[in-house]
Write an enzyme that holds these catalytic residues in place. Structure first.
Site, PDB file in Angstrom:
ATOM      1  N   LYS A  75     -17.681  -6.069   7.922  1.00 14.55           N
ATOM      2  CA  LYS A  75     -16.722  -7.220   7.500  1.00 14.55           C
ATOM      3  C   LYS A  75     -15.923  -7.905   8.481  1.00 14.55           C
ATOM      4  CE  LYS A  75     -14.904  -6.418   2.792  1.00 14.55           C
ATOM      5  NZ  LYS A  75     -13.873  -5.788   2.076  1.00 14.55           N
ATOM      6  N   HIS A  83       0.760  -1.323   0.003  1.00 14.55           N
ATOM      7  CA  HIS A  83       0.081   0.042   0.060  1.00 14.55           C
ATOM      8  C   HIS A  83       0.906   1.289   0.005  1.00 14.55           C
ATOM      9  CE1 HIS A  83      -3.147  -2.664   2.313  1.00 14.55           C
ATOM     10  NE2 HIS A  83      -3.569  -2.519   1.168  1.00 14.55           N
ATOM     11  N   ARG A 108      -1.693  -6.078  -8.240  1.00 15.11           N
ATOM     12  CA  ARG A 108      -0.419  -6.717  -7.904  1.00 15.11           C
ATOM     13  C   ARG A 108      -0.409  -7.851  -8.791  1.00 15.11           C
ATOM     14  NH1 ARG A 108      -3.128  -7.806  -2.220  1.00 15.11           N
ATOM     15  NH2 ARG A 108      -4.843  -7.489  -3.531  1.00 15.11           N
ATOM     16  N   SER A 126      -2.916  -8.008   3.029  1.00 10.36           N
ATOM     17  CA  SER A 126      -2.970  -7.529   4.519  1.00 10.36           C
ATOM     18  C   SER A 126      -3.412  -9.062   5.078  1.00 10.36           C
ATOM     19  CB  SER A 126      -4.058  -6.730   4.473  1.00 10.36           C
ATOM     20  OG  SER A 126      -3.872  -5.515   4.170  1.00 10.36           O
TER      21      SER A 126
HETATM   22  P1  ADP Z   1      -9.977  -3.589  -0.376  1.00 11.14           P
HETATM   23  O1  ADP Z   1     -10.722  -4.455   0.662  1.00 11.14           O
HETATM   24  O2  ADP Z   1     -10.590  -2.378  -0.895  1.00 11.14           O
HETATM   25  O3  ADP Z   1      -9.415  -4.520  -1.511  1.00 11.14           O
HETATM   26  P2  ADP Z   1      -7.068  -3.461   0.625  1.00 11.14           P
HETATM   27  O4  ADP Z   1      -6.836  -2.723   1.668  1.00 11.14           O
HETATM   28  O5  ADP Z   1      -7.246  -4.550   0.580  1.00 11.14           O
HETATM   29  O6  ADP Z   1      -8.760  -2.861   0.309  1.00 11.14           O
HETATM   30  O7  ADP Z   1      -6.473  -2.780  -0.904  1.00 11.14           O
HETATM   31  C1  ADP Z   1      -6.761  -1.309  -1.261  1.00 11.14           C
HETATM   32  C2  ADP Z   1      -6.032  -1.307  -2.812  1.00 11.14           C
HETATM   33  O8  ADP Z   1      -4.701  -1.500  -2.639  1.00 11.14           O
HETATM   34  C3  ADP Z   1      -6.450  -2.501  -3.775  1.00 11.14           C
HETATM   35  O9  ADP Z   1      -6.750  -1.725  -5.004  1.00 11.14           O
HETATM   36  C4  ADP Z   1      -5.453  -3.433  -3.570  1.00 11.14           C
HETATM   37  O10 ADP Z   1      -5.719  -4.159  -4.762  1.00 11.14           O
HETATM   38  C5  ADP Z   1      -4.449  -2.532  -3.418  1.00 11.14           C
HETATM   39  N1  ADP Z   1      -3.299  -3.541  -2.817  1.00 11.14           N
HETATM   40  C6  ADP Z   1      -3.415  -4.273  -1.617  1.00 11.14           C
HETATM   41  N2  ADP Z   1      -2.111  -4.875  -1.277  1.00 11.14           N
HETATM   42  C7  ADP Z   1      -1.107  -4.269  -2.110  1.00 11.14           C
HETATM   43  C8  ADP Z   1      -0.003  -4.387  -2.926  1.00 11.14           C
HETATM   44  N3  ADP Z   1       0.954  -5.372  -1.960  1.00 11.14           N
HETATM   45  N4  ADP Z   1       0.828  -3.843  -3.897  1.00 11.14           N
HETATM   46  C9  ADP Z   1       0.012  -2.923  -4.410  1.00 11.14           C
HETATM   47  N5  ADP Z   1      -1.407  -2.687  -3.938  1.00 11.14           N
HETATM   48  C10 ADP Z   1      -2.041  -3.464  -3.223  1.00 11.14           C
END
Ligand code: ADP
Length: 161
Positions: free
Chosen positions: A41, A17, A90, A128
């Site tokens: 959630k 992130h 990703r 995450s």
């Molecule tokens: P959501 O529940 O909305 O998917 P996340 O916190 O999991 O929220 O992810 C937010 C955004 O960041 C999404 O677009 C996800 O694809 C992206 N994301 C999550 N992990 C990574 C990573 N390791 N590298 C790049 N983008 C990521």
């Protein structure tokens, strides 16, 4: 002033992130990391905790701030005076869901553009969900999350045990 919104659960924020945040911060005047208030959630960290973790981790980036939002993302984007949303991609596996989401948001409000950014290749395996799993099992997550998140994970897991 060009503002972009980076929405997500951030449960918790990872270095993947952060990589996307840093890239967006170079392209836009202002980046708002919008933590989704999705208590339904059953997230690991509360929305207030997730926001605090983002705020502390982006302190060194002057044009980045953290906020929380509930309700429709496109409405939040307009309230913030932003014209775009950034999401991370990703792998191909992210594509289908992100594609659907972006087109649905466009249907809801065609003024809101979605921009996709790819993280540094070393972060493409990072999520995450995996970070929480590794931390729960006592693994070392120091290369996956910023130090404040590592500390918070440790504290939360000890409390939950
Ligand atoms: P959501 O529940 O909305 O998917 P996340 O916190 O999991 O929220 O992810 C937010 C955004 O960041 C999404 O677009 C996800 O694809 C992206 N994301 C999550 N992990 C990574 C990573 N390791 N590298 C790049 N983008 C990521």
């Amino acid at each position: 002033m060009r503002t972009v919104i980076y929405p997500g659960s951030f449960d918790p924020l990872t270095n993947g992130h952060l990589d996307v945040i840093q890239r967006a911060a170079r392209l836009f005047d202002r980046v708002v990391v919008a933590v989704a208030d999705n208590e339904g959630k059953a997230p690991f960290f509360t929305v207030a905790e997730r926001r605090r973790l983002v705020t502390d981790a982006v302190k060194h980036l002057p044009n980045v701030e953290a906020d929380t939002f509930a309700g429709l993302l496109v409405d939040y984007v307009e309230r913030q005076g932003a014209g775009a949303v950034v999401r991370g991609l990703r792998a191909v596996s992210d594509f289908e869901f992100e594609f659907q989401l972006a087109l649905m948001n466009r249907k809801l409000n065609e003024r809101v553009e979605t921009i996709f950014m790819m993280p540094k290749d070393t972060y493409t395996f990072l999520s995450s969900r995996l970070v929480k799993e590794i931390a729960r099992l006592g693994g070392d997550v120091s290369s996956f999350v910023p130090p404040n998140v590592q500390k918070a994970l440790k504290a939360k897991i000890t409390r939950k045990k």
